[in-house]
Scaffold this active site. Structure first.
Site, PDB file in Angstrom:
ATOM      1  N   ASP A 273     -10.232  -4.844 -18.487  1.00  0.00           N
ATOM      2  CA  ASP A 273     -10.609  -5.835 -19.507  1.00  0.00           C
ATOM      3  C   ASP A 273      -9.358  -6.318 -20.234  1.00  0.00           C
ATOM      4  O   ASP A 273      -8.781  -5.617 -21.058  1.00  0.00           O
ATOM      5  CB  ASP A 273     -11.596  -5.195 -20.485  1.00  0.00           C
ATOM      6  CG  ASP A 273     -11.993  -6.130 -21.620  1.00  0.00           C
ATOM      7  OD1 ASP A 273     -11.554  -7.301 -21.628  1.00  0.00           O
ATOM      8  OD2 ASP A 273     -12.733  -5.678 -22.515  1.00  0.00           O
TER       9      ASP A 273
ATOM     10  N   HIS B 281       0.807  -1.223   0.000  1.00  0.00           N
ATOM     11  CA  HIS B 281       0.000   0.000   0.000  1.00  0.00           C
ATOM     12  C   HIS B 281       0.844   1.279   0.000  1.00  0.00           C
ATOM     13  O   HIS B 281       0.345   2.361  -0.355  1.00  0.00           O
ATOM     14  CB  HIS B 281      -0.946  -0.007   1.206  1.00  0.00           C
ATOM     15  CG  HIS B 281      -2.217   0.742   1.001  1.00  0.00           C
ATOM     16  ND1 HIS B 281      -2.344   1.788   0.104  1.00  0.00           N
ATOM     17  CD2 HIS B 281      -3.449   0.615   1.590  1.00  0.00           C
ATOM     18  CE1 HIS B 281      -3.578   2.259   0.149  1.00  0.00           C
ATOM     19  NE2 HIS B 281      -4.272   1.573   1.028  1.00  0.00           N
TER      20      HIS B 281
END
Length: 463
Positions: free
Chosen positions: A389, A167
């Site tokens: 995608d 993170h």
């Protein structure tokens, strides 16, 4: 609204792990992270997961593992800091050593189809430790790979893409920006359409630092209610998890508990976080004078004064906190909690508030947002994971795995009827969870009529 944890069992066969390095030579340099990046609150690994069906005929016969791994290597040429390692410099200042060593990549196969996982792909996910395998020695913040990616083929031709992020390097928006660059390159682009920007000095403290505002999310909360000291929200021990889906019907019902002037003028995020905060506080059965807190991550990219460039992929948020006594939060209707949230949001839109927050992070290098049982920490991670995608279409689910115990992280999802909504993982002690569930049932199934103002009498707060 809640999803059961019962799911079909299956096995996963792993290959690797291996290091995927940039496809071309990249700069060998050391670059500092920002003071927001280096705070104690972000020194952990955060996992995300996406599920893809086999629904795009042109991709039939293509191996998602090879497609993604090849494009990943090329994307790392532009996002080369991800291929480096975090180091710690003087005064606890963290920096990235751009070594080009690469990120961890795991190839896997599971003996299950996407349909067998159920009509609603929502957390908690079965065998998550197999879908995102924790490679021994890879999970430290300093000196370890900054990303771990696992692509798991399914028997139906679909696949699961799981990623674990250090993170310190990025927030959810920054990670999605990187992930979207991979399919762009896989589909033939020479480079990402949105060039990545490092520029971590944007969120580095002033010289000299000057903390001019209050930042209660980072204040330690003390308690007087017996038994709270035994609850550690940073460990799954003695906690149970339930994931709650909030679709249009549930959100409408929650809004019906608000006074008319707040029903249509307030964002879904504010309405839902206020509801969760109040319901959770009621369920805890606290001493009436206990101080409770709702902390949430606010996106700093929208502050024009900071001039955060498009393409910035570092952590760009501040934790904000609304504070109340347990008595006033529980005795007042939902509108009270919501007004506290809205008031706090209007106070922190200034550049000075953000600069003050950054300066606090620079002075206290290991500042940490309070994650005790008295603080509900909420993060909106609806960053577009499902839109990534790789050539097989969008994911049927893209978001958190639900494994972070100390924060409730919002993700976009669909239920078994195909309704779009928000899924929120919650961790609480077992008895508290049952009471919390009962409170949510009231909020999502019992509508309030328009005589709101006559039906409820507000209990004034002096906080």
């Amino acid at each position: 609204m809640s999803k059961s944890s019962s799911s079909p069992a299956f096995s996963v066969k792993h290959r690797g792990p291996e290091l995927v390095t940039p496809a071309k030579p990249t700069p060998r340099e050391s670059i500092y992270v920002s003071d927001i990046d280096g705070q104690q609150s972000l020194l952990f690994q955060i996992p995300f997961i996406m599920f893809y069906p086999a629904r795009n005929p042109p991709m039939k016969g293509k191996d998602p593992v090879m497609v993604i791994k090849d494009a990943l290597s090329k994307a790392l040429v532009y996002y080369y800091p991800f291929a480096g390692r975090i180091r710690e410099g003087p005064n606890q200042k963290l920096f990235v050593d751009c070594t080009g060593e690469g990120i961890l990549f795991i190839e896997a196969d599971a003996d299950i189809t996407l349909d067998q996982l159920g009509h609603a792909i929502l957390p908690p996910f079965p065998c998550i430790e197999e879908l995102l395998f924790d490679v021994s020695g890879s999970s430290n913040i300093v000196g370890c790979p900054l990303l771990l990616i696992q692509v798991t083929r399914l028997m139906c031709g679909g696949f699961i893409f799981a990623v674990r992020l250090n993170h310190v390097m990025a927030d959810s928006l920054g990670l999605v920006q990187f992930l979207k660059a991979i399919p762009e390159i896989a589909k033939g682009a020479d480079k990402p359409s949105l060039p990545p920007v490092w520029n971590r000095e944007i969120f580095t403290g002033r010289n000299p630092p000057n903390v001019t505002c209050l930042h209660p999310a980072y204040d330690k909360v003390t308690h007087t209610t017996a038994g709270l000291e035994e609850i550690n929200m940073e460990s799954a021990e003695n906690l149970v998890q339930r994931c709650f889906f909030f679709g249009p019907k549930e959100i409408r019902s929650i809004r019906s508990h608000l006074p008319p002037h707040l029903r249509s003028s307030t964002s879904t995020f504010d309405v839902l976080t206020s509801c969760l905060w109040r319901s959770r506080t009621v369920a805890l059965e606290l001493n009436p004078h206990e101080t409770v807190r709702l902390s949430w991550a606010s996106n700093a990219r929208i502050n024009r004064a900071l001039q955060v460039p498009a393409g910035y992929y570092g952590n760009a948020f501040t934790f904000i906190a609304a504070v109340s006594s347990a008595k006033h939060l529980c005795k007042n209707p939902l509108g009270y909690a919501l007004e506290l949230v809205k008031k706090k949001k209007t106070q922190i839109i200034s550049e000075e508030y953000l600069r003050s927050f950054i300066d606090l992070m620079s002075i206290k290098k290991r500042s940490k947002c309070d994650t005790s049982i008295l603080s509900l920490v909420v993060v909106d991670a609806r960053a577009g994971f499902e839109e990534v995608d790789f050539g097989w279409g969008e994911a049927v689910y893209g978001g958190v795995t639900g494994n972070i115990t100390f924060a409730s992280i919002f993700s976009r999802a669909r239920n078994s009827e195909g309704e779009k909504g928000i899924v929120v993982p919650i961790w609480l002690p077992p008895l508290v969870m049952e009471r919390f569930w009962q409170e949510l049932q009231k909020m999502t199934h019992e509508a309030v009529d328009d005589s709101y103002s006559q039906k409820y009498k507000r209990v004034p707060s002096k906080m």
